[in-house]
Design an enzyme around this catalytic site. Structure first.
Site, PDB file in Angstrom:
ATOM      1  N   VAL A 130       0.840  -1.204   0.000  1.00 46.47           N
ATOM      2  CA  VAL A 130       0.000   0.000   0.000  1.00 46.47           C
ATOM      3  C   VAL A 130       0.875   1.254   0.000  1.00 46.47           C
ATOM      4  CG1 VAL A 130      -1.893  -1.204   1.187  1.00 46.47           C
ATOM      5  CG2 VAL A 130      -0.139  -0.035   2.553  1.00 46.47           C
ATOM      6  N   HIS A 132      -4.471  -4.175  -2.385  1.00 47.75           N
ATOM      7  CA  HIS A 132      -4.889  -3.871  -1.012  1.00 47.75           C
ATOM      8  C   HIS A 132      -4.997  -2.374  -0.736  1.00 47.75           C
ATOM      9  CE1 HIS A 132      -3.297  -8.119   0.267  1.00 47.75           C
ATOM     10  NE2 HIS A 132      -4.466  -8.185  -0.330  1.00 47.75           N
ATOM     11  N   CYS A 163     -15.268  12.347   9.523  1.00 47.99           N
ATOM     12  CA  CYS A 163     -15.646  12.857   8.201  1.00 47.99           C
ATOM     13  C   CYS A 163     -16.392  14.186   8.379  1.00 47.99           C
ATOM     14  CB  CYS A 163     -16.550  11.824   7.518  1.00 47.99           C
ATOM     15  SG  CYS A 163     -17.248  12.397   5.970  1.00 47.99           S
ATOM     16  N   ASN A 189      12.991 -14.367  -2.905  1.00 44.30           N
ATOM     17  CA  ASN A 189      12.742 -14.196  -1.470  1.00 44.30           C
ATOM     18  C   ASN A 189      13.959 -14.741  -0.723  1.00 44.30           C
ATOM     19  OD1 ASN A 189      11.573 -14.476   1.237  1.00 44.30           O
ATOM     20  ND2 ASN A 189       9.576 -14.329   0.244  1.00 44.30           N
ATOM     21  N   GLY A 198       9.028 -11.205  -2.605  1.00 42.67           N
ATOM     22  CA  GLY A 198       8.881 -10.630  -1.262  1.00 42.67           C
ATOM     23  C   GLY A 198       7.517 -10.790  -0.637  1.00 42.67           C
ATOM     24  N   THR A 199       6.892 -11.928  -0.897  1.00 42.20           N
ATOM     25  CA  THR A 199       5.616 -12.190  -0.211  1.00 42.20           C
ATOM     26  C   THR A 199       5.647 -13.561   0.429  1.00 42.20           C
ATOM     27  OG1 THR A 199       3.204 -12.408  -0.424  1.00 42.20           O
ATOM     28  CG2 THR A 199       4.498 -12.954  -2.395  1.00 42.20           C
TER      29      THR A 199
END
Ligand code: BJW
Length: 258
Positions: A110, A126, A155, A221, A195-196
């Site tokens: 993200v 995501h 909000c 990885n 990298g997961t």
């Protein structure tokens, strides 16, 4: 004395497969941003966050229980990401796109670092931590009042708490992102999985879809994952070392990425 990790040898068969590939994609996770100083989910957190499990804060339940705690954790991470720069791994993927314009990066991250490195074809499964939205209707907001020591910001339109525009556990992924990612996985000849830990679904299904459609799966990885025994090639090492070596071996000098 510790020395920089060495890049693994890139197998000749993989070099040939990548050179011949009609379509390629990468699935990335938190590990590709580790060398930019962004902690992975299974790394220990620092300071006041050391006592929290990141995976337990990334849930609607956690937000319902304590919106302020979750907001503050994301505010801390948003600040961290704002300071972070793309690393050699992000830049190598941008260089692959420069040499192969159809190349797609499907990221679970993200942090926006792929785009910062110059990748234009990026699917964010995501969401993006840099955006904030109303927790009631999802409207993206540009400004908020973060001054209360007791409450998450609200909000201005409806008074509901604000939250980061990311996908928590039990929430559905953005439809368009998932459709694009699944299509790319089914269509590619080679999928780089970078990298997961490949433990979070539906992203973790993408390598399986790709494999069933005949793609070669390449895992990059430093550590084994639950995917490792179902991949065609394993390149062990940090992505900031392995990906530039892969790019040089396959494409030589490609146009410089940012
Ligand atoms: C390096 C390195 C270096 C270190 N170089 N590498 C099917 C089966 C079972 C369960 C489910 C299922 N389908 C859905 C579920 C439920 C759930 C799920 O997957 N649970 C699992 C835990 C089993 N999934 C969901 O809820 C998803 N929604 C969904 O499916 O909706 C439909 C539905 C609704 C209701 C019920 C059922 C279905 C949503 C998932 C959202 C995940 N969100 C998070 C937070 C995002 C916001 C934020 O950033 O805070 O996404 S959780 C977290 O995990 C984050 C990550 O993107 C994601 C993946 O983590 P990642 O990237 O793999 O990181 P790590 O830390 O785990 O691994 C890092 C790796 O890097 C390691 O391997 C290191 O070795 C490596 N590394 N240094 C290269 N230098």
């Amino acid at each position: 004395m510790s020395s920089a990790p060495e890049a693994p040898v890139i197998p000749a068969a993989l070099i040939g497969r990548l050179r011949k590939a009609r379509s390629m994609a990468a699935l990335t996770g938190a590990g590709i941003s580790a060398e930019s100083g962004v902690p992975t989910f299974r790394d220990a957190q620092t300071g006041m966050w050391a006592k929290f499990d990141p995976l337990e804060l990334a849930t609607p339940d956690a937000f319902r229980r304590n919106a302020k705690l979750v907001w503050d954790w994301y505010a801390w991470r948003r600040e961290l990401v704002a300071q972070a720069q793309p690393n050699a791994g992000h830049r190598a993927l941008a260089a692959i796109e420069a040499a192969n314009p159809g190349f797609l990066v499907i990221t679970q991250n993200v942090d926006g670092l792929h785009q910062a490195a110059g990748s234009a074809n990026v699917v964010e499964l995501h969401g993006n931590i840099r955006r904030v939205k109303c927790s009631r209707d999802g409207t993206i907001v540009a400004t908020w009042d973060d001054s209360s020591p007791r409450e998450a910001p609200r909000c201005a339109q409806c008074g509901a708490f604000l939250r980061p525009d990311v996908v928590w556990f039990e929430e559905t992924l953005p439809d368009d992102a998932l459709v694009r990612a699944e299509h790319a996985a089914r269509d590619c000849d080679v999928l780089l999985v970078v990298g997961t830990a490949a433990e979070v679904y539906p992203a973790a299904m993408l390598p399986t879809y790709a494999r069933h459609h005949g793609a070669a799966i390449v895992e990059i990885n430093p550590s084994p994952t639950r995917l490792s025994d179902r991949v065609d090639y394993t390149l062990r090492g940090p992505s900031g070392v392995v990906l530039p070596a892969l790019v040089t071996a396959v494409w030589g000098d490609v146009p410089a990425a940012r």
